[in-house]
Design a protein around this motif. Structure first.
Motif, mmCIF file in Angstrom:
data_model
loop_
_atom_site.group_PDB
_atom_site.id
_atom_site.type_symbol
_atom_site.label_atom_id
_atom_site.label_comp_id
_atom_site.label_asym_id
_atom_site.label_seq_id
_atom_site.Cartn_x
_atom_site.Cartn_y
_atom_site.Cartn_z
ATOM 1 N N ARG A 2 21.998 33.365 12.800
ATOM 2 C CA ARG A 2 23.300 33.711 12.223
ATOM 3 C C ARG A 2 23.516 35.214 12.184
ATOM 4 O O ARG A 2 24.624 35.704 12.451
ATOM 5 N N PHE A 44 31.019 30.285 8.128
ATOM 6 C CA PHE A 44 29.659 30.436 8.645
ATOM 7 C C PHE A 44 29.026 31.758 8.215
ATOM 8 O O PHE A 44 27.820 31.941 8.378
ATOM 9 N N TYR A 45 29.845 32.662 7.683
ATOM 10 C CA TYR A 45 29.345 33.985 7.309
ATOM 11 C C TYR A 45 29.631 34.333 5.851
ATOM 12 O O TYR A 45 29.758 35.497 5.500
ATOM 13 N N ARG A 136 19.563 20.839 0.226
ATOM 14 C CA ARG A 136 18.797 21.917 0.859
ATOM 15 C C ARG A 136 19.610 22.619 1.942
ATOM 16 O O ARG A 136 19.514 23.826 2.115
ATOM 17 N N ILE A 137 20.418 21.836 2.656
ATOM 18 C CA ILE A 137 21.299 22.433 3.667
ATOM 19 C C ILE A 137 22.333 23.315 2.988
ATOM 20 O O ILE A 137 22.594 24.439 3.426
ATOM 21 N N SER A 138 22.909 22.799 1.898
ATOM 22 C CA SER A 138 23.930 23.559 1.175
ATOM 23 C C SER A 138 23.377 24.869 0.633
ATOM 24 O O SER A 138 23.986 25.935 0.802
ATOM 25 N N GLY A 140 20.381 26.429 1.443
ATOM 26 C CA GLY A 140 19.690 27.276 2.413
ATOM 27 C C GLY A 140 20.569 27.869 3.488
ATOM 28 O O GLY A 140 20.318 28.984 3.954
ATOM 29 N N TYR A 141 21.601 27.121 3.878
ATOM 30 C CA TYR A 141 22.407 27.564 5.012
ATOM 31 C C TYR A 141 23.832 27.958 4.638
ATOM 32 O O TYR A 141 24.560 28.492 5.476
ATOM 33 N N TYR A 142 24.228 27.700 3.394
ATOM 34 C CA TYR A 142 25.624 27.962 3.025
ATOM 35 C C TYR A 142 25.722 28.874 1.806
ATOM 36 O O TYR A 142 26.262 29.975 1.904
ATOM 37 N N ALA A 145 23.748 32.151 2.331
ATOM 38 C CA ALA A 145 24.493 33.053 3.218
ATOM 39 C C ALA A 145 25.629 33.725 2.464
ATOM 40 O O ALA A 145 25.905 34.911 2.651
ATOM 41 N N GLU A 148 24.057 36.313 0.170
ATOM 42 C CA GLU A 148 23.467 37.366 0.991
ATOM 43 C C GLU A 148 24.545 38.334 1.490
ATOM 44 O O GLU A 148 24.426 39.558 1.353
#
Length: 218
Positions: A2, A44-45, A136-138, A140-142, A145, A148
């Motif tokens: 990403r 996505f960002y 975990r998807i929510s 860790g990846y959403y 991010a 961050e």
């Protein structure tokens, strides 16, 4: 993946979302692609849709970092590291859309308030939907991010507006900075004073604007 090599994917995605927020007519010739940065790439960002158009462009540039700006750095002592932690709290309210919606509610601009709330609900709604599938998807990846990028962007804004003239806090030439020969220049974002004075100026013209009027910007 990403972030990309040397933050390249992240940097260009964020800058394009920023640029789109400044151009009401859109960035693309084909209307179907307009608003795609804030309403597609942004998810996505870690960007909440509408926050740039309504929060950054209308409020931040409208007030130019004064006390009415929801991302103002003026109340914070930039010489004290702990104050940045406090600023992150203020920036989160902007990044989530909460302070932007509240700003328009107080102004009785209910149309923009509703637009910001829709963006906030859409972004966090996707996070909830992902959590239903797999938390975990929510996380860790959403959500990660989102947090961050919020920290990165708050740090950038804190640096862009690190200085202020106590006798003239609205002085654009002091309360924004210009970075020359920076290590990572993306679409001339380093010419931040130019950007604040002429926010609609095309990115490809910013360097010429600066050097053609360099005595004014010094």
């Amino acid at each position: 993946l990403r972030m990309g090599p040397y933050f390249r994917f992240f940097a260009h995605a964020c800058v394009m979302i920023h640029k789109e927020g400044h151009f009401a007519r859109g960035l693309f010739k084909y209307k179907l692609l307009n608003r795609s940065m804030e309403w597609y790439v942004a998810f996505f960002y870690g960007h909440v849709p509408e926050s740039y158009r309504l929060g950054h462009t209308a409020i931040h540039h409208g007030h130019n970092n004064d006390y009415n700006d929801v991302t103002t750095t003026l109340p914070f002592d930039r010489s004290m590291p702990w104050n940045y932690v406090l600023y992150v709290g203020e920036f989160f309210l902007y990044w989530s859309g909460l302070s932007v919606a509240l700003y328009y509610w107080r102004k009785k601009d209910y149309e923009r308030c509703v637009s910001m709330v829709q963006g906030t609900l859409a972004f966090y709604g996707v996070g909830v939907a992902l959590a239903v599938v797999d938390y975990r998807i929510s996380l860790g990846y959403y959500i990660l991010a989102h947090l961050e990028v919020m920290v990165y962007m708050s740090a950038m804004n804190y640096v862009w507006h690190a200085f202020v003239d106590p006798n003239d806090p609205t002085n654009e030439y002091i309360h924004s900075i210009t970075i020359l020969d920076g290590q990572y220049k993306v679409l001339n974002e380093d010419y931040h004073v130019v950007h604040h004075l002429k926010p609609s100026l095309h990115w490809s013209l910013m360097e010429d604007e600066y050097f053609n009027n360099v005595d004014e910007y010094r």
